[in-house]
Write a protein that holds these residues in place. Structure first.
Motif, mmCIF file in Angstrom:
data_model
loop_
_atom_site.group_PDB
_atom_site.id
_atom_site.type_symbol
_atom_site.label_atom_id
_atom_site.label_comp_id
_atom_site.label_asym_id
_atom_site.label_seq_id
_atom_site.Cartn_x
_atom_site.Cartn_y
_atom_site.Cartn_z
ATOM 1 N N VAL A 3 0.857 -1.189 0.000
ATOM 2 C CA VAL A 3 0.000 0.000 0.000
ATOM 3 C C VAL A 3 0.890 1.235 0.000
ATOM 4 O O VAL A 3 1.737 1.413 0.894
ATOM 5 C CB VAL A 3 -0.926 0.020 1.233
ATOM 6 C CG1 VAL A 3 -1.766 1.300 1.239
ATOM 7 C CG2 VAL A 3 -1.820 -1.207 1.258
ATOM 8 N N LEU A 4 0.753 2.081 -1.003
ATOM 9 C CA LEU A 4 1.515 3.320 -1.110
ATOM 10 C C LEU A 4 0.675 4.481 -0.581
ATOM 11 O O LEU A 4 -0.537 4.534 -0.805
ATOM 12 C CB LEU A 4 1.904 3.601 -2.566
ATOM 13 C CG LEU A 4 2.738 2.534 -3.283
ATOM 14 C CD1 LEU A 4 2.989 2.943 -4.722
ATOM 15 C CD2 LEU A 4 4.054 2.305 -2.560
ATOM 16 N N PHE A 5 1.342 5.437 0.080
ATOM 17 C CA PHE A 5 0.600 6.585 0.610
ATOM 18 C C PHE A 5 1.569 7.738 0.853
ATOM 19 O O PHE A 5 2.779 7.566 0.911
ATOM 20 C CB PHE A 5 -0.124 6.223 1.916
ATOM 21 C CG PHE A 5 0.803 5.815 3.043
ATOM 22 C CD1 PHE A 5 1.259 6.741 3.966
ATOM 23 C CD2 PHE A 5 1.213 4.501 3.175
ATOM 24 C CE1 PHE A 5 2.107 6.373 4.992
ATOM 25 C CE2 PHE A 5 2.066 4.120 4.206
ATOM 26 C CZ PHE A 5 2.517 5.054 5.109
ATOM 27 N N ARG A 6 0.999 8.924 1.000
ATOM 28 C CA ARG A 6 1.737 10.122 1.410
ATOM 29 C C ARG A 6 1.294 10.481 2.818
ATOM 30 O O ARG A 6 0.161 10.192 3.221
ATOM 31 C CB ARG A 6 1.469 11.292 0.452
ATOM 32 C CG ARG A 6 1.859 11.032 -0.986
ATOM 33 C CD ARG A 6 3.361 10.918 -1.165
ATOM 34 N NE ARG A 6 4.053 12.153 -0.838
ATOM 35 C CZ ARG A 6 4.266 13.141 -1.723
ATOM 36 N NH1 ARG A 6 3.829 13.023 -2.964
ATOM 37 N NH2 ARG A 6 4.908 14.235 -1.358
ATOM 38 N N TYR A 14 5.500 6.761 0.923
ATOM 39 C CA TYR A 14 5.759 5.649 1.821
ATOM 40 C C TYR A 14 4.938 4.433 1.405
ATOM 41 O O TYR A 14 3.975 4.534 0.633
ATOM 42 C CB TYR A 14 5.420 6.032 3.258
ATOM 43 C CG TYR A 14 6.365 7.064 3.833
ATOM 44 C CD1 TYR A 14 7.643 6.697 4.232
ATOM 45 C CD2 TYR A 14 5.985 8.396 3.962
ATOM 46 C CE1 TYR A 14 8.525 7.636 4.749
ATOM 47 C CE2 TYR A 14 6.866 9.343 4.480
ATOM 48 C CZ TYR A 14 8.128 8.951 4.864
ATOM 49 O OH TYR A 14 9.010 9.877 5.366
ATOM 50 N N ALA A 15 5.350 3.279 1.941
ATOM 51 C CA ALA A 15 4.645 2.042 1.628
ATOM 52 C C ALA A 15 4.695 1.103 2.824
ATOM 53 O O ALA A 15 5.653 1.123 3.606
ATOM 54 C CB ALA A 15 5.279 1.365 0.414
ATOM 55 N N LEU A 47 -4.421 1.339 9.132
ATOM 56 C CA LEU A 47 -3.292 2.158 8.702
ATOM 57 C C LEU A 47 -3.368 3.551 9.311
ATOM 58 O O LEU A 47 -2.356 4.093 9.777
ATOM 59 C CB LEU A 47 -3.258 2.244 7.175
ATOM 60 C CG LEU A 47 -2.127 3.069 6.558
ATOM 61 C CD1 LEU A 47 -0.767 2.552 7.015
ATOM 62 C CD2 LEU A 47 -2.234 3.058 5.038
ATOM 63 N N MET A 48 -4.556 4.141 9.336
ATOM 64 C CA MET A 48 -4.699 5.473 9.920
ATOM 65 C C MET A 48 -4.381 5.448 11.414
ATOM 66 O O MET A 48 -3.757 6.377 11.941
ATOM 67 C CB MET A 48 -6.114 5.999 9.689
ATOM 68 C CG MET A 48 -6.399 6.411 8.259
ATOM 69 S SD MET A 48 -5.163 7.584 7.603
ATOM 70 C CE MET A 48 -5.277 8.912 8.800
ATOM 71 N N ARG A 64 13.110 1.891 -1.797
ATOM 72 C CA ARG A 64 12.869 1.134 -3.025
ATOM 73 C C ARG A 64 12.798 2.111 -4.195
ATOM 74 O O ARG A 64 13.084 3.297 -4.037
ATOM 75 C CB ARG A 64 11.568 0.327 -2.894
ATOM 76 C CG ARG A 64 11.612 -0.742 -1.796
ATOM 77 C CD ARG A 64 12.554 -1.872 -2.167
ATOM 78 N NE ARG A 64 12.630 -2.889 -1.135
ATOM 79 C CZ ARG A 64 11.811 -3.924 -1.012
ATOM 80 N NH1 ARG A 64 10.798 -4.048 -1.850
ATOM 81 N NH2 ARG A 64 11.969 -4.809 -0.053
ATOM 82 N N ASP A 65 12.420 1.629 -5.335
ATOM 83 C CA ASP A 65 12.376 2.460 -6.530
ATOM 84 C C ASP A 65 11.163 3.383 -6.483
ATOM 85 O O ASP A 65 10.079 3.038 -6.927
ATOM 86 C CB ASP A 65 12.317 1.579 -7.774
ATOM 87 C CG ASP A 65 12.475 2.390 -9.065
ATOM 88 O OD1 ASP A 65 12.902 3.552 -8.983
ATOM 89 O OD2 ASP A 65 12.168 1.852 -10.138
ATOM 90 N N GLY A 66 11.362 4.558 -5.916
ATOM 91 C CA GLY A 66 10.304 5.562 -5.899
ATOM 92 C C GLY A 66 9.524 5.653 -4.610
ATOM 93 O O GLY A 66 8.648 6.499 -4.488
#
Length: 246
Positions: A3-6, A14-15, A47-48, A64-66
């Motif tokens: 899961v990707l997030f800002r 972040y992930a 997650l929150m 990681r990559d990105g």
């Protein structure tokens, strides 16, 4: 599954890894769920909850990559054993109070308890008057009283867009472990990054800061870039990208 997030105004993406559901059970409450949508909603709630309790700050990081992969497994405690760190409380009328001639105002100022403990709070007070204070943190013994206070750190904004910050003060009292100074600096950088800082500079050249990823600046002092991820075409050497520091 990743899961990707800002997070807030932090420049990084972040992930976190999330396991695929093995059954109709919530990953948050452990109770049964009726659909994949309910399961995903509980992943979001979990997650929150983790983010609100410091997931980004307490996790181990792997670039990681990105994106930056967060892992809480066996992550070290965010504070040194026996100590804690928190923001210095600042009231709404503090700027007016700081402009009032001493000594009548002293006991009513933010951080007056730090001054009473023998620490110099001149710089953060001046930054408040100039409306440039980015963050001000205090370290103290972790006990029922939250005393004594043993250190503090302060940072300021260097541009109107609040993308460049300066770490002005990182101080610990004599006899306090150096891990407290390192923690103050680390938390300050996290505070700055989450407020949108892309670049942190400091005149303080101390080994504890270098362990956090600060490197020598061309014009003296140290500097740190808060963005830890780079696009695939970034010319930065891989060895540098794989040592994310903070």
């Amino acid at each position: 599954m990743v899961v990707l997030f800002r997070w807030r105004r932090d420049p990084n993406t972040y992930a976190v890894k999330v396991g695929y559901p093995a059954g109709p059970k919530s990953p948050w409450t452990g109770l049964p769920v009726n659909s994949i949508d309910d399961w995903a909603a509980d992943v979001e709630c979990l997650l929150m909850e983790e983010l609100d309790t410091g997931l980004v700050r307490r996790s181990r990081r792997m670039v990681r990559d990105g994106y930056v992969l967060l892992d809480t497994h066996d992550a070290p405690d965010p504070w040194p054993a026996g100590y804690s760190i928190s923001p210095v409380p600042i009231g709404g009328d503090v700027e007016l109070a700081l402009r009032t001639p001493p000594p009548a105002r002293v006991s009513h100022l933010p951080g007056s308890w730090l001054a009473e403990a023998g620490m110099d709070v001149t710089i953060p007070h001046q930054l408040i008057v100039e409306a440039r204070l980015a963050c001000w943190l205090q370290a103290y013994v972790d006990n029922a009283r939250g005393e004594p206070f043993v250190g503090h750190a302060a940072a300021s904004w260097q541009d109107q867009r609040h993308t460049i910050a300066r770490l002005d003060v990182v101080h610990i009292q004599p006899g306090v472990p150096s891990t407290v100074r390192e923690a103050l600096a680390r938390v300050a950088v996290h505070e700055l990054a989450e407020a949108g800082a892309l670049h942190v500079v400091t005149p303080i050249d101390h080994p504890d800061l270098r362990t956090l990823g600060f490197t020598p600046a061309y014009d003296g002092g140290l500097e740190l870039h808060t963005r830890r991820t780079a696009p695939p075409s970034d010319p930065t050497p891989k060895a540098h990208r794989d040592n994310p520091g903070i």
